[in-house]
Motif scaffolding. Structure first.
Motif, mmCIF file in Angstrom:
data_model
loop_
_atom_site.group_PDB
_atom_site.id
_atom_site.type_symbol
_atom_site.label_atom_id
_atom_site.label_comp_id
_atom_site.label_asym_id
_atom_site.label_seq_id
_atom_site.Cartn_x
_atom_site.Cartn_y
_atom_site.Cartn_z
ATOM 1 N N LEU A 150 0.833 -1.203 0.000
ATOM 2 C CA LEU A 150 0.000 0.000 0.000
ATOM 3 C C LEU A 150 0.870 1.257 0.000
ATOM 4 C CD1 LEU A 150 -2.918 -0.717 2.510
ATOM 5 C CD2 LEU A 150 -2.891 -0.997 0.039
ATOM 6 N N SER A 151 0.342 2.307 -0.600
ATOM 7 C CA SER A 151 1.029 3.600 -0.580
ATOM 8 C C SER A 151 0.993 4.141 0.849
ATOM 9 C CB SER A 151 0.327 4.583 -1.508
ATOM 10 O OG SER A 151 -0.951 4.910 -0.986
ATOM 11 N N PRO A 152 1.864 5.094 1.202
ATOM 12 C CA PRO A 152 1.840 5.663 2.558
ATOM 13 C C PRO A 152 0.472 6.222 2.935
ATOM 14 C CG PRO A 152 3.850 6.295 1.429
ATOM 15 C CD PRO A 152 2.987 5.618 0.399
ATOM 16 N N GLU A 153 -0.203 6.870 1.965
ATOM 17 C CA GLU A 153 -1.519 7.445 2.248
ATOM 18 C C GLU A 153 -2.552 6.357 2.550
ATOM 19 O OE1 GLU A 153 0.315 8.077 -0.402
ATOM 20 O OE2 GLU A 153 0.983 10.143 -0.024
ATOM 21 N N ASP A 154 -2.574 5.316 1.726
ATOM 22 C CA ASP A 154 -3.534 4.235 1.935
ATOM 23 C C ASP A 154 -3.202 3.432 3.190
ATOM 24 O OD1 ASP A 154 -5.285 4.620 -0.265
ATOM 25 O OD2 ASP A 154 -3.778 3.777 -1.604
ATOM 26 N N ALA A 155 -1.913 3.227 3.426
ATOM 27 C CA ALA A 155 -1.503 2.486 4.620
ATOM 28 C C ALA A 155 -1.959 3.213 5.876
ATOM 29 C CB ALA A 155 0.016 2.305 4.633
ATOM 30 N N SER A 156 -1.838 4.549 5.864
ATOM 31 C CA SER A 156 -2.266 5.353 7.011
ATOM 32 C C SER A 156 -3.778 5.259 7.211
ATOM 33 C CB SER A 156 -1.847 6.805 6.805
ATOM 34 O OG SER A 156 -2.269 7.602 7.886
ATOM 35 N N LYS A 157 -4.520 5.301 6.100
ATOM 36 C CA LYS A 157 -5.976 5.241 6.190
ATOM 37 C C LYS A 157 -6.445 3.871 6.678
ATOM 38 C CE LYS A 157 -8.604 7.395 3.226
ATOM 39 N NZ LYS A 157 -9.402 7.822 2.043
ATOM 40 N N VAL A 158 -5.868 2.800 6.125
ATOM 41 C CA VAL A 158 -6.263 1.444 6.519
ATOM 42 C C VAL A 158 -5.855 1.168 7.969
ATOM 43 C CG1 VAL A 158 -5.916 -1.024 6.088
ATOM 44 C CG2 VAL A 158 -6.212 0.555 4.170
ATOM 45 N N LEU A 159 -4.713 1.701 8.384
ATOM 46 C CA LEU A 159 -4.288 1.544 9.782
ATOM 47 C C LEU A 159 -5.304 2.179 10.721
ATOM 48 C CD1 LEU A 159 -2.204 0.744 11.925
ATOM 49 C CD2 LEU A 159 -1.116 2.978 11.556
ATOM 50 N N SER A 160 -5.767 3.365 10.359
ATOM 51 C CA SER A 160 -6.749 4.066 11.191
ATOM 52 C C SER A 160 -8.045 3.252 11.292
ATOM 53 C CB SER A 160 -7.043 5.446 10.599
ATOM 54 O OG SER A 160 -8.019 6.118 11.358
ATOM 55 N N ILE A 161 -8.493 2.717 10.165
ATOM 56 C CA ILE A 161 -9.703 1.872 10.161
ATOM 57 C C ILE A 161 -9.502 0.662 11.049
ATOM 58 C CG2 ILE A 161 -11.249 0.484 8.722
ATOM 59 C CD1 ILE A 161 -10.256 2.202 6.328
ATOM 60 N N SER A 162 -8.338 0.039 10.923
ATOM 61 C CA SER A 162 -8.039 -1.180 11.679
ATOM 62 C C SER A 162 -8.034 -0.905 13.175
ATOM 63 C CB SER A 162 -6.686 -1.746 11.243
ATOM 64 O OG SER A 162 -6.661 -2.006 9.859
ATOM 65 N N GLN A 163 -7.376 0.174 13.571
ATOM 66 C CA GLN A 163 -7.283 0.492 14.993
ATOM 67 C C GLN A 163 -8.640 0.845 15.589
ATOM 68 O OE1 GLN A 163 -4.275 3.571 14.734
ATOM 69 N NE2 GLN A 163 -2.640 2.148 15.286
ATOM 70 N N GLU A 164 -9.525 1.403 14.773
ATOM 71 C CA GLU A 164 -10.853 1.781 15.249
ATOM 72 C C GLU A 164 -11.796 0.585 15.371
ATOM 73 O OE1 GLU A 164 -12.421 4.681 12.627
ATOM 74 O OE2 GLU A 164 -10.895 6.192 13.081
ATOM 75 N N ASN A 165 -11.607 -0.418 14.507
ATOM 76 C CA ASN A 165 -12.612 -1.486 14.413
ATOM 77 C C ASN A 165 -12.164 -2.883 14.833
ATOM 78 O OD1 ASN A 165 -15.010 -0.119 12.912
ATOM 79 N ND2 ASN A 165 -13.206 0.505 11.744
ATOM 80 N N VAL A 166 -10.881 -3.184 14.672
ATOM 81 C CA VAL A 166 -10.434 -4.545 14.947
ATOM 82 C C VAL A 166 -10.121 -4.733 16.422
ATOM 83 C CG1 VAL A 166 -8.665 -6.282 14.486
ATOM 84 C CG2 VAL A 166 -9.510 -4.854 12.628
ATOM 85 N N LYS A 167 -10.709 -5.756 16.978
ATOM 86 C CA LYS A 167 -10.408 -6.113 18.363
ATOM 87 C C LYS A 167 -9.218 -7.061 18.332
ATOM 88 C CE LYS A 167 -12.363 -8.119 22.580
ATOM 89 N NZ LYS A 167 -13.551 -8.770 23.199
ATOM 90 N N ILE A 168 -8.085 -6.587 18.829
ATOM 91 C CA ILE A 168 -6.864 -7.384 18.765
ATOM 92 C C ILE A 168 -6.975 -8.592 19.684
ATOM 93 C CG2 ILE A 168 -4.367 -7.384 19.144
ATOM 94 C CD1 ILE A 168 -4.410 -4.379 18.640
ATOM 95 N N PRO A 169 -6.727 -9.785 19.139
ATOM 96 C CA PRO A 169 -6.786 -10.982 19.977
ATOM 97 C C PRO A 169 -5.577 -11.047 20.899
ATOM 98 C CG PRO A 169 -6.018 -11.553 17.788
ATOM 99 C CD PRO A 169 -6.388 -10.089 17.746
ATOM 100 N N TYR A 170 -5.807 -11.268 22.179
ATOM 101 C CA TYR A 170 -4.717 -11.391 23.132
ATOM 102 C C TYR A 170 -4.810 -12.711 23.874
ATOM 103 C CZ TYR A 170 -2.901 -6.655 22.688
ATOM 104 O OH TYR A 170 -2.308 -5.516 22.202
ATOM 105 N N VAL A 171 -3.658 -13.198 24.307
ATOM 106 C CA VAL A 171 -3.612 -14.418 25.109
ATOM 107 C C VAL A 171 -2.976 -14.080 26.456
ATOM 108 C CG1 VAL A 171 -3.473 -15.929 23.103
ATOM 109 C CG2 VAL A 171 -1.366 -15.105 24.150
ATOM 110 N N ASP A 172 -3.349 -14.840 27.459
ATOM 111 C CA ASP A 172 -2.803 -14.661 28.802
ATOM 112 C C ASP A 172 -2.159 -15.959 29.254
ATOM 113 O OD1 ASP A 172 -3.941 -11.922 29.824
ATOM 114 O OD2 ASP A 172 -5.613 -12.915 28.841
#
Length: 257
Positions: A150-172
């Motif tokens: 991805l271009s820097p612009e698209d990478a920045s936009k997709v990163l923002s979407i990901s951080q807003e919507n994706v629940k990061i799976p974590y293990v303990d």
């Protein structure tokens, strides 16, 4: 989002039953553009089938395995019986996740449909899944998207979407260290060792060290995946043991209590 091209033999695909006939069922491949396939009655279920509609019906959402693809004849042979319940559940879950990811992208790129298609194609080519791409972005950051093409612009936009919507799976996971110090200031030496155990260079890792009962201390690790969690747990334990041994004490690591 639907993909262009053809599925590969052995691939699991989500389908909608379009027409049921005596010799099998015709289905629409939900993940591919304008692609239909046939499940021969012998591939619908194991054993003899008296009434095919006891197994498949029009409008039903199913998961099939691709047996054969012949683009020249526009023909795809599928199997329903070769997909077990675990595979079906996992595929449907992944497909639904990709549907969500596609909607997030559509909202972010509203009015830029042509460019959106290019972005989605790039992500699928790099990850085979839109949701997996966004999940990796949420965990690993913008560099993962740049590596995908991805271009820097698209990478920045997709990163923002990901951080807003994706629940990061974590293990303990949890491990324990026994720390003993015969020194007059042994308590201070143990505290020093535990402080070293609680340090990590990984931003996505959380370490919690607590007293259980002399001489045992618990190390609790939260991380995005088991491999990283196990590595950080052992590093923490080794740091504490090395510190206490340096001062003439003893230390032992236990994976479980």
């Amino acid at each position: 989002m639907q993909r262009e091209g053809w599925p590969e033999p052995g691939e699991l695909v989500v389908c909608t039953v379009d027409q049921v006939v005596d010799f099998g069922a015709f289905v629409i491949l939900d993940e591919y553009t304008n692609k239909r396939g046939l499940i021969h009655i012998s591939e619908v279920a194991s054993g003899w089938i008296k009434y095919i509609r006891d197994h498949v019906r029009e409008g039903q959402k199913i998961v099939c395995k691709v047996l054969n693809v012949d683009p020249s004849r526009h023909h795809i042979d599928l199997s329903l019986k070769d997909v077990n319940e675990h595979q079906r559940r996992e595929k449907i879950q992944a497909w639904k996740a990709d549907q969500k990811a596609w909607k997030w992208l559509q909202m972010a790129y509203e009015g830029e449909e042509d460019h959106l298609a290019d972005v989605a194609s790039t992500l699928i080519e790099g990850y085979e899944s839109l949701y997996v791409a966004m999940e990796d972005a949420a965990v690993s950051g913008i560099d993962a998207l740049a590596e995908a093409g991805l271009s820097p612009e698209d990478a920045s936009k997709v990163l923002s979407i990901s951080q807003e919507n994706v629940k990061i799976p974590y293990v303990d996971i949890t491990g324990y260290v026994d720390l003993i110090s015969p020194a007059p200031d042994g308590i201070e030496q143990i505290k020093k060792a535990l402080k070293k155990a609680a340090r990590t260079k990984e931003d996505e890792v959380t370490l919690d060290v607590r007293y259980v009962g002399a001489p045992r201390y618990r190390i609790h690790v939260t991380a995005p995946d088991y491999k990283l969690a196990e590595g950080e747990l052992r590093k923490a334990a080794q740091a504490a043991i090395k510190s206490i041994e340096k001062e003439g004490g003893e230390g032992t690591f236990h994976r479980q209590a």
